[in-house]
Motif scaffolding. Sequence first.
Motif, short mmCIF file in Angstrom:
data_model
loop_
_atom_site.label_atom_id
_atom_site.label_comp_id
_atom_site.label_asym_id
_atom_site.label_seq_id
_atom_site.Cartn_x
_atom_site.Cartn_y
_atom_site.Cartn_z
N THR A 189 65.46 54.54 -52.48
CA THR A 189 66.78 54.58 -51.87
C THR A 189 67.54 53.27 -52.13
O THR A 189 66.93 52.28 -52.54
CB THR A 189 66.67 54.78 -50.36
OG1 THR A 189 65.98 53.64 -49.80
CG2 THR A 189 65.88 56.04 -50.02
N TRP A 257 60.45 54.88 -44.65
CA TRP A 257 60.36 56.26 -44.20
C TRP A 257 59.23 56.45 -43.20
O TRP A 257 58.43 55.55 -42.97
CB TRP A 257 60.16 57.19 -45.40
CG TRP A 257 61.36 57.33 -46.29
CD1 TRP A 257 62.66 57.09 -45.97
CD2 TRP A 257 61.35 57.76 -47.66
NE1 TRP A 257 63.48 57.34 -47.05
CE2 TRP A 257 62.69 57.75 -48.11
CE3 TRP A 257 60.36 58.16 -48.55
CZ2 TRP A 257 63.05 58.13 -49.41
CZ3 TRP A 257 60.71 58.52 -49.84
CH2 TRP A 257 62.04 58.51 -50.26
N GLU A 297 66.24 63.47 -47.16
CA GLU A 297 66.46 62.09 -47.58
C GLU A 297 65.49 61.68 -48.68
O GLU A 297 65.83 60.90 -49.56
CB GLU A 297 66.30 61.14 -46.39
CG GLU A 297 66.54 59.67 -46.74
CD GLU A 297 66.17 58.74 -45.61
OE1 GLU A 297 66.43 57.53 -45.74
OE2 GLU A 297 65.59 59.20 -44.60
#
Length: 346
Positions: A189, A257, A297
């Motif tokens: 990300t 995460w 995500e």
Amino acid sequence: MSAQEFPELGCYLLPGHTETPRDAIAEAQQAEALGLGKVWLSERFDVKDAGVICSAALAVTDRIKVATAATNLHTRHPHVLATMCSSLHYLSSGRFELGLARGVAIRNQLMGLATVTNSQMIDGLKILRSLWQGESVAGYDGPMGNLPYLKSGDWLDANIPIHFVGFGPKSLRFAGQHFDGVHLHTFITPEGMRRARQLVDEGADTAGRDERVKLCSVMATLINPSREDYLRKVVARMATYMQAPGYAEMLVALNGWDEGVIEAFRKAPVVANMLGSIDSVATLEQLEEIATLIPEEWVSAVAMGSEAECAKRLHEELSYGADEVCIHASTPDEFAGVLEHYRILK
């Protein structure tokens, strides 16, 4: 397009599995014609030998750089690896770069190899660089084994960049201390990329290095994908990473995460009963079910959509700390239109 119009962009040769390694020849030529700065090859032990494929790509191009991402330090004798690299360097007038990884734990076990340690990496790099500079390695007995005497040639003077291929937080600090660059991973990300840049820089500062250690982001790029393309190139790839013990955990740590997702994923019957890597054996029906087990995500850290949307995502990646972006999951034929939009953003 002019030569090296996009030196900050690269792509994979033979992305994923292949049964037609000859495709690398046309892909390397197309990438050079598009103005990319580099192509990367991920070695596989079937028809993707690093030395062979890189040699072919370098022989049919004139300007583009060719790098491994990755081969391993311990699957060749250090003198054999050094010779492969120096041969590619001089064959191409200095366009070859070496990317090294520790190797996947389960594959190492199946091959009867131990996972490469930091001490092996440090000594291995010293040995390679010494041989490339025409120096001898004599009386070595250490993490790289027993090496009574290695010598390639007094005349050698090859400065070959070495990239660490990996993404674990501890490994990124280590890479910043010892490597010239870092080649990352798909599904990182923007926040993960910023964190990676910070960790690499911390390592370089600890080692007192002044030069910037280059960071290459790997960006899966899918232009208006069909549902099957999305399942096979995004879901199946992420799911395969999540299968491997320890592998997904590093990605989760870098991106911040929830690690609990991995445990639930691996316990799901469709995954627990899978006989092989998901990206190799799963049916489309199974992939649809697997897609429901992965948070959105986790599979959104890619460039996906129209050519303009993909170009915007590639350009944004450079603002998060990357020095280069490697386009993954698409061939030059497929992403050529993206570059037309990317040019406008530069």
